[in-house]
Design an enzyme around this catalytic site. Structure first.
Site, PDB file in Angstrom:
ATOM      1  N   CYS A 145     -10.596  -6.925   0.804  1.00  0.00           N
ATOM      2  CA  CYS A 145     -10.962  -5.571   1.207  1.00  0.00           C
ATOM      3  C   CYS A 145     -12.450  -5.305   1.044  1.00  0.00           C
ATOM      4  CB  CYS A 145     -10.163  -4.548   0.410  1.00  0.00           C
ATOM      5  SG  CYS A 145      -8.412  -4.853   0.496  1.00  0.00           S
ATOM      6  N   THR A 168      13.330   4.607  10.456  1.00  0.00           N
ATOM      7  CA  THR A 168      14.228   3.499  10.792  1.00  0.00           C
ATOM      8  C   THR A 168      13.710   2.211  10.165  1.00  0.00           C
ATOM      9  OG1 THR A 168      14.831   4.591  12.847  1.00  0.00           O
ATOM     10  CG2 THR A 168      15.279   2.223  12.709  1.00  0.00           C
ATOM     11  N   THR A 197       0.831  -1.204   0.000  1.00  0.00           N
ATOM     12  CA  THR A 197       0.000   0.000   0.000  1.00  0.00           C
ATOM     13  C   THR A 197       0.865   1.253   0.000  1.00  0.00           C
ATOM     14  OG1 THR A 197      -1.776  -1.163   1.159  1.00  0.00           O
ATOM     15  CG2 THR A 197      -1.790   1.250   1.290  1.00  0.00           C
TER      16      THR A 197
HETATM   17  C1  PLP Z   1      -2.193  -7.103  -0.797  1.00  0.00           C
HETATM   18  C2  PLP Z   1      -2.063  -6.234  -2.002  1.00  0.00           C
HETATM   19  C3  PLP Z   1      -1.639  -4.898  -1.882  1.00  0.00           C
HETATM   20  C4  PLP Z   1      -1.371  -4.244  -0.558  1.00  0.00           C
HETATM   21  O1  PLP Z   1      -0.187  -4.694   0.031  1.00  0.00           O
HETATM   22  P1  PLP Z   1       0.020  -4.511   1.638  1.00  0.00           P
HETATM   23  O2  PLP Z   1       1.419  -4.936   1.857  1.00  0.00           O
HETATM   24  O3  PLP Z   1      -1.002  -5.384   2.293  1.00  0.00           O
HETATM   25  O4  PLP Z   1      -0.196  -3.068   1.934  1.00  0.00           O
HETATM   26  C5  PLP Z   1      -1.498  -4.166  -3.042  1.00  0.00           C
HETATM   27  N1  PLP Z   1      -1.766  -4.694  -4.247  1.00  0.00           N
HETATM   28  C6  PLP Z   1      -2.173  -5.973  -4.395  1.00  0.00           C
HETATM   29  C7  PLP Z   1      -2.420  -6.507  -5.756  1.00  0.00           C
HETATM   30  C8  PLP Z   1      -2.342  -6.780  -3.284  1.00  0.00           C
HETATM   31  O5  PLP Z   1      -2.769  -8.037  -3.430  1.00  0.00           O
END
Ligand code: PLP
Length: 380
Positions: free
Chosen positions: A325, A237, A72
């Site tokens: 989600c 960090t 994200t």
């Molecule tokens: C899970 C996912 C994310 C988000 O990654 P996080 O590390 O959970 O923030 C973004 N893009 C795709 C395609 C994902 O499956």
């Protein structure tokens, strides 16, 4: 009760070897990589080694890999950071209708700031047409962001073809590779992308670690300012245990990628053929498209996905409806709508996502219990 986890696209368990690799950095090797004493130097070595392991997965120089808190943050940094850095060049971005919310909502945030975003459609198989991307480019376009593998249906986009058309116009190309990373070969030079996002917890490392690849360091305004870690691209960090975990997970993934892909491909076929044999009126999303081997999105006509998911959960089987989600909301998935899945199937979709621990036995157990569960949900 027997528990079967088939929701690996939401997150994966930490592998024992990955846990082993990160534990020293939670214990005695707790130093801050920026410190010059031996505690700091030991942590720095761990970060450098992990960066090499990530770079190897991508066929990229280690210096082009930046660690962040996850996929994200990577998507947000790239999309907002390029928009910020290139705003004098133009204010138009291109993405697809089936991206992860971390891309779609970052684009929506930019729209509220006056940027324009084109959401390119997909066909019934869930594929973006490279020509449609090319047709959407204008003199104002600064960035194109199209994912490698979709998290809900697993379809693999023709990123190399798209990137070729985009970069020929001098426009930057980003790909959210979170679901493809460590599962299929990904060479940044073959893909021809300028930016690529990845995440740890989708490939058996811990939650809260990920990052991105960047080809040229000059075109991104960082999101986080501070202590200049990660060459000033991402201050804060470093999450050393998480980084060590990600490095180990990458090494494991590169070690048996083709074999594990083939193993999961056979399980996917066993699951999908088995469902077709036992249950009528099913629709497998993206069936004829290039797809991840571990992802099966199957819709059952006239059934409610939430009810199916709950019944499976009562019998120990963890899957999801649509994307993790959008689980919990009864809105049909934006991905299935973009694929123009017929109304009858739209609410009855389940995502089975297999993983390293999944066995043929697990698949057979699901095939045993699913027909009754679907029949019951259809009778409501
Ligand atoms: C899970 C996912 C994310 C988000 O990654 P996080 O590390 O959970 O923030 C973004 N893009 C795709 C395609 C994902 O499956």
């Amino acid at each position: 009760m027997r528990y079967i986890y088939l929701d690996h696209n939401a997150t994966t368990p930490v592998l024992p070897d990955v846990l082993e690799a990160m534990l020293p950095y939670q214990r005695e090797a707790f130093g801050n990589p920026s410190s010059v004493h031996h505690y700091g130097r030991r942590a720095r070595v761990a970060v450098d080694d992990a960066r090499d392991a990530v770079a190897e997965v991508l066929g990229a120089p280690a210096s082009s890999v930046i660690f962040s808190s996850g996929g994200t943050e990577a998507n947000n940094t790239i999309i907002k950071g390029v928009a910020q850095a290139r705003r004098e060049h133009g204010r138009h971005l291109v993405t697809s209708q089936i991206e992860h919310p971390a891309v779609l909502d970052a684009c929506a945030a930019l729209e509220r700031q006056g940027y324009e975003v084109t959401y390119v459609p997909v066909d019934e198989r869930g594929l973006v047409d490279p020509q449609a991307v090319r047709d959407s480019l204008t003199d104002q376009t600064i960035l194109v962001s199209i994912m490698v593998a979709n998290n809900e249906v697993g379809t693999l986009q023709p990123i190399a073809d798209i990137a070729c058309l985009v970069r020929e116009r001098g426009i930057l190309m980003h790909t959210d590779a979170v679901q493809a990373f460590g599962k299929v070969p990904l060479s940044v030079d073959h893909l021809g992308v300028d930016f690529l996002s990845f995440s740890g917890h989708k490939i058996y490392a811990t939650k809260g670690i990920g990052g991105w690849y960047e080809r040229s360091p000059a075109v991104l305004q960082p999101l986080l300012h501070g202590g200049h870690q990660e060459r000033g691209r991402r201050s804060g960090t470093e999450n050393v245990p998480g980084i060590a975990a990600l490095g180990k997970a990458c090494a494991i993934a590169t070690g048996d990628m083709a074999a594990e892909d083939e193993r999961q491909r056979q399980l996917q076929q066993r699951l999908e053929h088995g469902i077709r044999e036992r249950i009528g009126d099913v629709r497998i999303q993206g069936e004829d498209a290039p797809r991840l081997s571990g992802t099966s999105n199957v819709a059952f006509a006239g059934a409610e996905g939430e009810a199916l998911m709950m019944s499976l959960d009562l019998q120990g089987v963890a899957i999801s409806t649509g994307s993790a989600c959008s689980s919990g909301s009864l809105e049909p998935s934006h991905v299935l709508r973009a694929m123009r899945v017929p109304r009858l199937y739209l609410h009855g979709a389940l995502r089975f996502s297999l993983g390293r621990a999944t066995t043929a036995d697990d698949v057979d157990y699901v095939l045993d219990i699913l027909p009754d569960i679907v029949a019951q949900a259809r009778s409501v």
